[in-house]
Design a protein around this motif. Structure first.
Motif, PDB file in Angstrom:
ATOM      1  N   GLU A   1      72.059-102.537  16.173  1.00  0.00           N
ATOM      2  CA  GLU A   1      72.491-103.327  17.329  1.00  0.00           C
ATOM      3  C   GLU A   1      72.268-102.559  18.623  1.00  0.00           C
ATOM      4  N   LEU A   2      72.593-101.263  18.594  1.00  0.00           N
ATOM      5  CA  LEU A   2      72.391-100.443  19.786  1.00  0.00           C
ATOM      6  C   LEU A   2      70.925-100.458  20.204  1.00  0.00           C
TER       7      LEU A   2
ATOM      8  N   GLU B   1      68.751-102.689  19.613  1.00  0.00           N
ATOM      9  CA  GLU B   1      68.371-104.011  20.095  1.00  0.00           C
ATOM     10  C   GLU B   1      68.724-104.148  21.577  1.00  0.00           C
ATOM     11  N   LEU B   2      69.922-103.727  21.921  1.00  0.00           N
ATOM     12  CA  LEU B   2      70.315-103.755  23.342  1.00  0.00           C
ATOM     13  C   LEU B   2      69.444-102.811  24.147  1.00  0.00           C
TER      14      LEU B   2
ATOM     15  N   VAL C   1      73.181-114.371  18.136  1.00  0.00           N
ATOM     16  CA  VAL C   1      72.609-113.038  18.282  1.00  0.00           C
ATOM     17  C   VAL C   1      73.345-112.050  17.397  1.00  0.00           C
ATOM     18  N   ASP C   2      74.679-112.187  17.324  1.00  0.00           N
ATOM     19  CA  ASP C   2      75.482-111.387  16.403  1.00  0.00           C
ATOM     20  C   ASP C   2      75.261-109.892  16.641  1.00  0.00           C
ATOM     21  N   ASN C   3      75.365-109.503  17.903  1.00  0.00           N
ATOM     22  CA  ASN C   3      75.188-108.095  18.271  1.00  0.00           C
ATOM     23  C   ASN C   3      76.327-107.732  19.216  1.00  0.00           C
ATOM     24  N   SER C   4      77.255-106.920  18.723  1.00  0.00           N
ATOM     25  CA  SER C   4      78.480-106.680  19.492  1.00  0.00           C
ATOM     26  C   SER C   4      78.197-105.927  20.787  1.00  0.00           C
ATOM     27  N   TYR C   5      77.194-105.059  20.774  1.00  0.00           N
ATOM     28  CA  TYR C   5      76.906-104.289  21.987  1.00  0.00           C
ATOM     29  C   TYR C   5      76.257-105.173  23.048  1.00  0.00           C
ATOM     30  N   LEU C   6      75.320-106.014  22.612  1.00  0.00           N
ATOM     31  CA  LEU C   6      74.716-106.957  23.548  1.00  0.00           C
ATOM     32  C   LEU C   6      75.759-107.935  24.069  1.00  0.00           C
TER      33      LEU C   6
END
Lengths: 212, 212
Positions: free
Chosen positions: A75-76, A78-79, B139-144
């Motif tokens: 996830e990191l 991806e951001l 998106v399911d991305n906690s950071y984003l």
DNA sequence: AGCAATGGTTATGTATACATAAAATTAAGA
DNA sequence: TCTTAATTTTATGTATACATAACCATTGCT
């Protein structure tokens, strides 16, 4: 320097350097005694860390150092891709080409930095940090810069997961050189693509050295 | 509910709704008496607001509500484009198409929400909020998601600058419908492009209604 | 009259005492 | 012996008192 700042810096360093591993419970009295400050500034430090995501508040059980799993790493990254690709594109529009031409030259010669007996690779990481800083400065967007800063805190913590072997660092240096060259040419498409490639390779390397 | 949470919510609302305009000095004793809490939880609330960027610490003069200029708006939209374009692309990969097909249908019929005598356009904004939430969930991305949340705080504050006239809202609804349709089709390129167009139009409208 | 220095005032930074809620342990009953 | 409830203990949440630093005003000197 304020006591709350000292407590924040000490705790953040302890977490990022894995001296306080994920799951560590940060009891207020315990930490305030350890760091030599009172509970009030310590709470302020913990609040800042929680806002950054390095710690999480558990109800009734104080705050704990956040876990960081391989899913978090994905996830990191991806951001990171979203922010750094756009930053590279914007740097092409606004950056001083000479600055990136110079950084390109230094990155091409980065193999010299890695051959020497420097176990911490301090000189290499300093050079990469200068490229990041140059992109930030070129983009000249405080909100984007803040988002990148927040992100990098977590990335530093992740770096400890990655056994950065010399071969990978050499590859990474070449990838960074490609990014710098694209920005120096003002080619936004290539800069973004090179950033995408670099981040994908970095993530692959990270995952391959951490899966059995 | 904790006193610090109440103080945070109250202050954040006051700032976002422009009851505390930029430049307002938030003295600790004054605000703690106004909100009916003691200085300790109030300071925690101010620390959170400062971490978010809604307030800034001035040396010796307490914290003040951050200024937000047209230059800031441009920077905000630049970051927004980076995050929301990527989010739209990722939603194409992972989203449930039926959800976005349904949202597309509702957005096509959004003109009905705007013709009624609803000065706050609550139903319209609720629908747009559901699209944002659906993208976040896909998106399911906690950071984003966290980066988008941080950003939206500032955007809500900016919305007060924008005289959202019905014509523009109708246009925006169509643009949102296009985005939803692209995600429903799983077409990442179009989803990203439609997001780019929408944000550019929104920024243009915002700037045109705020420059003499 | 202007500038500088000093004292006073006010606000923030820190420490600590008290209240409260949650968790763990112990005891009692089934 | 297991479960449950109550009590004790411990940690967090809040309030307040004290220390310190910055800002402002006043006064004295040039």
């Amino acid at each position: 320097m304020r006591a709350s700042d000292r407590a924040y810096a000490a705790l953040r360093s302890d977490i990022v350097e894995w001296r306080l591993p994920p799951g560590s419970v940060l009891a207020e009295v315990e930490q305030s005694e350890r760091l030599g400050v009172s509970r009030t500034p310590l709470r302020e430090a913990l609040a800042r860390l929680t806002a950054e995501g390095l710690t999480a508040a558990q109800r009734g059980r104080g705050v704990v150092v956040s876990n960081i799993s391989l899913a978090d790493v994905r996830e990191l990254f991806e951001l990171r891709a979203a922010l750094e690709c756009r930053a590279a594109e914007l740097a092409c529009e606004r950056g001083d080409r000479d600055v990136f031409r110079q950084l390109h030259q230094e990155l091409v010669g980065a193999s010299g930095l890695l051959n020497e007996a420097d176990p911490s690779r301090a000189a290499y990481y300093e050079l990469v940090g200068r490229l990041d800083a140059a992109i930030d400065a070129a983009v000249d967007n405080s909100y984007l810069a803040q988002a990148l800063r927040n992100l990098r805190v977590h990335l530093v913590r992740v770096r400890r997961l990655s056994q950065d072997n010399p071969a990978r660092l050499l590859e990474a240096a070449k990838e960074h050189a490609t990014i710098a060259a694209a920005i120096a040419k003002g080619n936004a498409g290539v800069a973004s693509a090179a950033t995408t490639v670099h981040l994908d390779n970095s993530l692959d390397h990270l995952l391959s050295t951490n899966t059995p």
